[in-house]
Scaffold this motif. Structure first.
Motif, short mmCIF file in Angstrom:
data_model
loop_
_atom_site.label_atom_id
_atom_site.label_comp_id
_atom_site.label_asym_id
_atom_site.label_seq_id
_atom_site.Cartn_x
_atom_site.Cartn_y
_atom_site.Cartn_z
N ALA A 62 45.94 37.63 43.21
CA ALA A 62 45.91 38.43 44.38
C ALA A 62 45.58 40.01 43.80
O ALA A 62 45.70 40.34 42.62
CB ALA A 62 47.55 38.51 44.62
N THR A 122 44.77 44.73 48.32
CA THR A 122 44.01 44.51 49.62
C THR A 122 43.83 43.21 50.17
O THR A 122 44.00 42.82 51.53
CB THR A 122 42.63 45.15 49.63
OG1 THR A 122 41.97 44.35 48.56
CG2 THR A 122 42.56 46.43 49.26
N SER A 123 43.70 42.26 49.25
CA SER A 123 43.79 40.78 49.67
C SER A 123 45.05 40.27 50.44
O SER A 123 44.78 39.43 51.43
CB SER A 123 43.31 39.77 48.55
OG SER A 123 44.05 39.89 47.42
N GLN A 156 47.20 42.37 51.97
CA GLN A 156 47.21 42.76 53.13
C GLN A 156 46.39 42.07 54.27
O GLN A 156 47.08 41.78 55.22
CB GLN A 156 46.67 44.40 53.25
CG GLN A 156 47.71 45.08 52.36
CD GLN A 156 47.44 46.56 52.16
OE1 GLN A 156 46.08 46.77 52.17
NE2 GLN A 156 48.12 47.62 52.21
N ARG A 157 45.24 41.59 53.90
CA ARG A 157 44.50 40.73 54.77
C ARG A 157 45.29 39.42 55.00
O ARG A 157 45.34 39.00 56.29
CB ARG A 157 43.12 40.62 54.17
CG ARG A 157 42.20 41.86 54.14
CD ARG A 157 40.83 41.52 53.98
NE ARG A 157 40.69 40.58 52.65
CZ ARG A 157 40.53 41.08 51.49
NH1 ARG A 157 40.35 42.38 51.22
NH2 ARG A 157 40.19 40.19 50.53
N TRP A 158 45.76 38.94 54.02
CA TRP A 158 46.64 37.81 54.25
C TRP A 158 47.71 37.72 55.12
O TRP A 158 47.93 37.17 56.19
CB TRP A 158 46.92 37.24 52.91
CG TRP A 158 47.57 35.70 53.01
CD1 TRP A 158 47.15 34.69 53.46
CD2 TRP A 158 48.62 35.49 52.49
NE1 TRP A 158 48.11 33.59 53.39
CE2 TRP A 158 49.27 34.20 52.64
CE3 TRP A 158 49.91 36.40 51.73
CZ2 TRP A 158 50.40 33.48 52.39
CZ3 TRP A 158 50.91 35.66 51.45
CH2 TRP A 158 51.21 34.14 51.57
N PHE A 160 47.79 31.15 50.09
CA PHE A 160 47.14 32.22 49.85
C PHE A 160 45.92 31.86 48.89
O PHE A 160 44.90 32.11 48.89
CB PHE A 160 47.88 33.05 48.70
CG PHE A 160 47.18 34.35 48.48
CD1 PHE A 160 47.27 35.55 49.31
CD2 PHE A 160 46.82 34.61 47.06
CE1 PHE A 160 46.32 36.54 49.12
CE2 PHE A 160 45.88 35.73 46.66
CZ PHE A 160 45.95 36.79 47.63
N LEU A 216 41.96 32.76 49.87
CA LEU A 216 40.94 33.30 48.93
C LEU A 216 39.66 32.54 48.89
O LEU A 216 38.58 32.92 48.97
CB LEU A 216 41.57 33.44 47.56
CG LEU A 216 42.71 34.49 47.30
CD1 LEU A 216 43.15 34.70 45.97
CD2 LEU A 216 42.12 35.91 47.93
N GLU A 267 37.89 33.19 51.99
CA GLU A 267 37.15 34.46 52.34
C GLU A 267 35.80 34.21 51.31
O GLU A 267 34.59 34.77 51.56
CB GLU A 267 37.93 35.40 51.49
CG GLU A 267 39.09 35.88 52.59
CD GLU A 267 39.61 37.31 52.47
OE1 GLU A 267 39.68 38.03 53.30
OE2 GLU A 267 39.49 37.63 51.01
N ARG A 268 36.07 33.76 50.00
CA ARG A 268 34.74 33.47 49.17
C ARG A 268 33.73 32.53 49.78
O ARG A 268 32.61 33.12 49.71
CB ARG A 268 35.19 33.03 47.74
CG ARG A 268 36.26 33.90 46.95
CD ARG A 268 36.28 33.36 45.51
NE ARG A 268 37.42 34.22 44.92
CZ ARG A 268 38.64 33.54 44.81
NH1 ARG A 268 39.05 32.37 45.09
NH2 ARG A 268 39.67 34.01 43.98
#
Length: 257
Positions: free
Chosen positions: A86, A89-90, A92-94, A243, A247, A250-251
């Motif tokens: 974590a 910013t990640s 907050q996006r989640w 979470f 991630l 997103e990757r």
């Protein structure tokens, strides 16, 4: 999960988390496709003061007005969950994805979206000697301008079944339920912090008003711990899983672009 307090025939319970809105109890609607709302008013609109009253508490809550036969109980608990990989910013996006968070908060088999940003959360069936409850709570979930993820109950159905021969009607219990919560990035950016609280209120039928207060508090404390432990453990397990999937998605998106 079934609970069997041996000294009390009592049916004021939540949900929850749980939880849940201040609506006067009515018989369960046969139409379960929509939130179970009090027909005399629209979904509850929470004020900052009402939210703060519940979230500002720490631990269990109990209030008994024996003369009027009113009782309320509940619990407010902090949630602190570290998340692998974590960053602020990640996170907050989640938190902006209410569906992801909703499925993290509760057992995925016990929650479903019934309208945009409103989710129905089912609680485990509880048995109190002669009273069985299988409640569900309809909860609004959204992310505000500060990046905080919020939840507020807007409707509920206690789904009470009174066994034959018991001189208490479901209507006479007058159950009211409130649930609120919030989540936000932890200060060090390695996870999420927050708080969730619930209050359940109702009417004690005259025979039950004679029960000693320690008996009531003991039985309700068991309910509080059961619901709180279930809610926190469900969230912590679900949040880590969701979470991690977030991630990974997103990757994969970045690598595929």
């Amino acid at each position: 999960m079934a609970l069997h307090p041996s000294n009390i025939v009592f049916a004021l319970l939540i949900a929850s988390h749980y939880a849940v809105a201040a609506f006067t109890y009515r018989l369960p609607s046969s139409d379960h496709s929509r939130p179970f709302l009090n027909t005399e008013r629209s979904a509850k609109t929470w004020t900052a003061r009402e939210r703060d009253a519940i979230l500002g508490r720490d631990g269990e809550y109990f209030k008994l007005d024996r003369m009027r036969g009113k009782i309320s109980f509940g619990s407010s608990s902090r949630i602190q969950t570290p998340l692998d990989g974590a960053g602020e910013t990640s996170i907050q996006r989640w938190l902006e994805n209410d569906e992801q968070i909703a499925m993290s908060i509760w057992d995925p088999k016990l929650i479903k979206e019934i309208e945009p940003k409103v989710y129905r959360m089912k609680l485990m069936t509880l048995m109190f000697v002669t009273i069985q409850l299988s409640p569900h709570v309809d909860v609004k979930m959204w992310t505000d301008e500060k990046g905080y993820f919020n939840l507020e109950s807007v409707a509920f159905d206690p789904n009470i079944q009174i066994l034959p021969g018991v001189g208490v009607s479901a209507e006479s219990l007058g159950i009211l339920i409130d649930v609120v919560g919030e989540l936000y990035p932890s200060k060090d950016g390695t996870g999420v912090d927050g708080k969730i609280g619930f209050v359940t209120s109702g009417e004690l039928p005259p025979p039950m008003r004679l029960l000693p207060e320690p008996v009531l508090k003991s039985s309700l404390s068991t309910i509080n711990r059961t619901i709180t432990n279930f809610a926190i453990s469900s969230f912590q397990k679900g949040a880590r899983t969701k979470f991690r999937q977030f991630l990974q998605t997103e990757r994969a998106t970045v690598e595929g672009s």
